[in-house]
Design a protein around this motif. Structure first.
Motif, PDB file in Angstrom:
ATOM      1  N   PRO A 213      52.914 113.935 -63.623  1.00 35.51           N
ATOM      2  CA  PRO A 213      54.039 114.745 -63.140  1.00 35.51           C
ATOM      3  C   PRO A 213      54.579 114.241 -61.801  1.00 35.51           C
ATOM      4  N   GLU A 214      55.763 114.718 -61.467  1.00 34.82           N
ATOM      5  CA  GLU A 214      56.364 114.410 -60.171  1.00 34.82           C
ATOM      6  C   GLU A 214      55.449 114.885 -59.044  1.00 34.82           C
ATOM      7  N   ARG A 215      55.545 114.259 -57.874  1.00 37.35           N
ATOM      8  CA  ARG A 215      54.731 114.649 -56.726  1.00 37.35           C
ATOM      9  C   ARG A 215      55.551 115.058 -55.506  1.00 37.35           C
ATOM     10  N   LEU A 216      56.855 114.802 -55.526  1.00 40.11           N
ATOM     11  CA  LEU A 216      57.716 115.157 -54.392  1.00 40.11           C
ATOM     12  C   LEU A 216      58.880 116.016 -54.851  1.00 40.11           C
ATOM     13  N   ARG A 217      59.146 117.058 -54.095  1.00 38.11           N
ATOM     14  CA  ARG A 217      60.343 117.854 -54.341  1.00 38.11           C
ATOM     15  C   ARG A 217      61.551 117.079 -53.804  1.00 38.11           C
ATOM     16  N   PRO A 218      62.730 117.291 -54.360  1.00 43.47           N
ATOM     17  CA  PRO A 218      63.909 116.531 -53.917  1.00 43.47           C
ATOM     18  C   PRO A 218      64.209 116.669 -52.428  1.00 43.47           C
ATOM     19  N   ASP A 219      63.854 117.801 -51.813  1.00 41.28           N
ATOM     20  CA  ASP A 219      64.175 118.015 -50.404  1.00 41.28           C
ATOM     21  C   ASP A 219      63.023 117.683 -49.447  1.00 41.28           C
ATOM     22  N   GLU A 220      61.890 117.229 -49.961  1.00 41.26           N
ATOM     23  CA  GLU A 220      60.769 116.883 -49.079  1.00 41.26           C
ATOM     24  C   GLU A 220      61.096 115.640 -48.270  1.00 41.26           C
ATOM     25  N   LYS A 221      60.704 115.665 -46.991  1.00 45.64           N
ATOM     26  CA  LYS A 221      60.993 114.551 -46.094  1.00 45.64           C
ATOM     27  C   LYS A 221      59.705 113.974 -45.526  1.00 45.64           C
ATOM     28  N   VAL A 222      59.670 112.648 -45.431  1.00 45.23           N
ATOM     29  CA  VAL A 222      58.562 111.934 -44.814  1.00 45.23           C
ATOM     30  C   VAL A 222      59.175 111.027 -43.760  1.00 45.23           C
ATOM     31  N   ARG A 223      58.647 111.115 -42.536  1.00 46.94           N
ATOM     32  CA  ARG A 223      59.164 110.287 -41.446  1.00 46.94           C
ATOM     33  C   ARG A 223      58.000 109.607 -40.734  1.00 46.94           C
ATOM     34  N   VAL A 224      58.142 108.286 -40.598  1.00 46.97           N
ATOM     35  CA  VAL A 224      57.161 107.486 -39.863  1.00 46.97           C
ATOM     36  C   VAL A 224      57.941 106.490 -39.027  1.00 46.97           C
ATOM     37  N   GLY A 225      57.960 106.701 -37.712  1.00 46.37           N
ATOM     38  CA  GLY A 225      58.714 105.809 -36.840  1.00 46.37           C
ATOM     39  C   GLY A 225      60.151 105.692 -37.311  1.00 46.37           C
ATOM     40  N   PRO A 226      60.632 104.460 -37.562  1.00 48.72           N
ATOM     41  CA  PRO A 226      62.029 104.270 -37.977  1.00 48.72           C
ATOM     42  C   PRO A 226      62.274 104.510 -39.476  1.00 48.72           C
ATOM     43  N   VAL A 227      61.228 104.852 -40.213  1.00 47.44           N
ATOM     44  CA  VAL A 227      61.358 105.057 -41.654  1.00 47.44           C
ATOM     45  C   VAL A 227      61.501 106.552 -41.945  1.00 47.44           C
ATOM     46  N   ALA A 228      62.512 106.907 -42.730  1.00 45.54           N
ATOM     47  CA  ALA A 228      62.710 108.287 -43.162  1.00 45.54           C
ATOM     48  C   ALA A 228      62.991 108.276 -44.662  1.00 45.54           C
ATOM     49  N   ILE A 229      62.258 109.093 -45.395  1.00 38.64           N
ATOM     50  CA  ILE A 229      62.413 109.159 -46.848  1.00 38.64           C
ATOM     51  C   ILE A 229      62.601 110.616 -47.232  1.00 38.64           C
ATOM     52  N   LYS A 230      63.598 110.871 -48.056  1.00 36.10           N
ATOM     53  CA  LYS A 230      63.841 112.231 -48.559  1.00 36.10           C
ATOM     54  C   LYS A 230      63.641 112.206 -50.070  1.00 36.10           C
ATOM     55  N   GLY A 231      62.642 112.969 -50.536  1.00 33.37           N
ATOM     56  CA  GLY A 231      62.336 112.986 -51.962  1.00 33.37           C
ATOM     57  C   GLY A 231      62.077 111.582 -52.468  1.00 33.37           C
ATOM     58  N   VAL A 232      62.711 111.211 -53.564  1.00 36.47           N
ATOM     59  CA  VAL A 232      62.616 109.833 -54.050  1.00 36.47           C
ATOM     60  C   VAL A 232      63.997 109.180 -54.095  1.00 36.47           C
ATOM     61  N   THR A 233      64.939 109.760 -53.353  1.00 39.28           N
ATOM     62  CA  THR A 233      66.305 109.239 -53.432  1.00 39.28           C
ATOM     63  C   THR A 233      66.761 108.550 -52.158  1.00 39.28           C
ATOM     64  N   ASP A 234      66.761 109.250 -51.035  1.00 39.05           N
ATOM     65  CA  ASP A 234      67.334 108.731 -49.795  1.00 39.05           C
ATOM     66  C   ASP A 234      66.271 108.024 -48.963  1.00 39.05           C
ATOM     67  N   VAL A 235      66.561 106.773 -48.616  1.00 36.73           N
ATOM     68  CA  VAL A 235      65.632 105.984 -47.807  1.00 36.73           C
ATOM     69  C   VAL A 235      66.395 105.437 -46.614  1.00 36.73           C
ATOM     70  N   LYS A 236      65.753 105.487 -45.447  1.00 41.45           N
ATOM     71  CA  LYS A 236      66.369 104.950 -44.235  1.00 41.45           C
ATOM     72  C   LYS A 236      65.319 104.152 -43.470  1.00 41.45           C
ATOM     73  N   PHE A 237      65.627 102.879 -43.222  1.00 41.70           N
ATOM     74  CA  PHE A 237      64.811 102.012 -42.374  1.00 41.70           C
ATOM     75  C   PHE A 237      65.651 101.676 -41.164  1.00 41.70           C
ATOM     76  N   GLY A 238      65.457 102.417 -40.059  1.00 45.98           N
ATOM     77  CA  GLY A 238      66.296 102.200 -38.883  1.00 45.98           C
ATOM     78  C   GLY A 238      67.754 102.394 -39.241  1.00 45.98           C
ATOM     79  N   PRO A 239      68.602 101.372 -39.027  1.00 46.80           N
ATOM     80  CA  PRO A 239      70.030 101.513 -39.323  1.00 46.80           C
ATOM     81  C   PRO A 239      70.380 101.319 -40.809  1.00 46.80           C
TER      82      PRO A 239
END
Length: 149
Positions: A13-39
């Motif tokens: 089964p899925e392990r992340l809700r669409p709105d869950e956020k994980v942030r580590v330094g310059p890395v930000a991930i929202k669910g399994v869709t939005d990914v940000k590495f710095g700029p």
């Protein structure tokens, strides 16, 4: 098990809700869709996939856990002499008060495993929490269930 964290698993089964956020330094991930590495920002290739453990989803859950553990390391590991005692799951029956009895034990034989059934890691709890919750404890979309959408 490490590879499964990056390629996904159509049996789990899925392990992340669409709105869950994980942030580590310059890395930000929202669910399994939005990914940000710095700029740099992008949407993952599997952003529209649902109902199973998507690629990188388990790796993102592990990243979130690592941040939690490292930020509270002294709380989780008060005696560092026991640090190498990892990779095991024990379940005790403490209902008799004085003498807890071991009712389940799993010892890791590899890396990043804590259950005999990695795609359904809480299956050993079926007798205690029921089959549905043991198979999908987060209640997210599951490949064993048929959805209308």
């Amino acid at each position: 098990e490490i590879l499964r964290g990056y390629v996904g698993d159509r049996n789990a089964p899925e392990r992340l809700r669409p709105d869950e956020k994980v942030r580590v330094g310059p890395v930000a991930i929202k669910g399994v869709t939005d990914v940000k590495f710095g700029p740099i920002e992008y949407k993952s290739l599997w952003k529209d996939q649902k109902g199973f453990l998507r690629p990188a989803e388990l790796a993102t859950v592990r990243l979130r856990s690592m941040v939690e553990v490292l930020s509270k390391f002294d709380h989780y590991v008060p005696d560092q002499r026991l640090l190498d005692w990892r990779g095991a799951t024990f379940l005790f029956d403490c209902s008799n008060g004085q003498n807890p009895s071991l009712i389940y034990e799993y010892r890791d034989r590899g890396v990043l495993t804590y259950s005999e059934t990695p795609d359904r890691p809480l299956s050993f709890l079926t007798d205690f929490i029921g089959l549905e919750r043991a198979r999908n404890p987060l209640g997210l979309r599951d490949p064993d269930f048929i959805y209308d959408d």
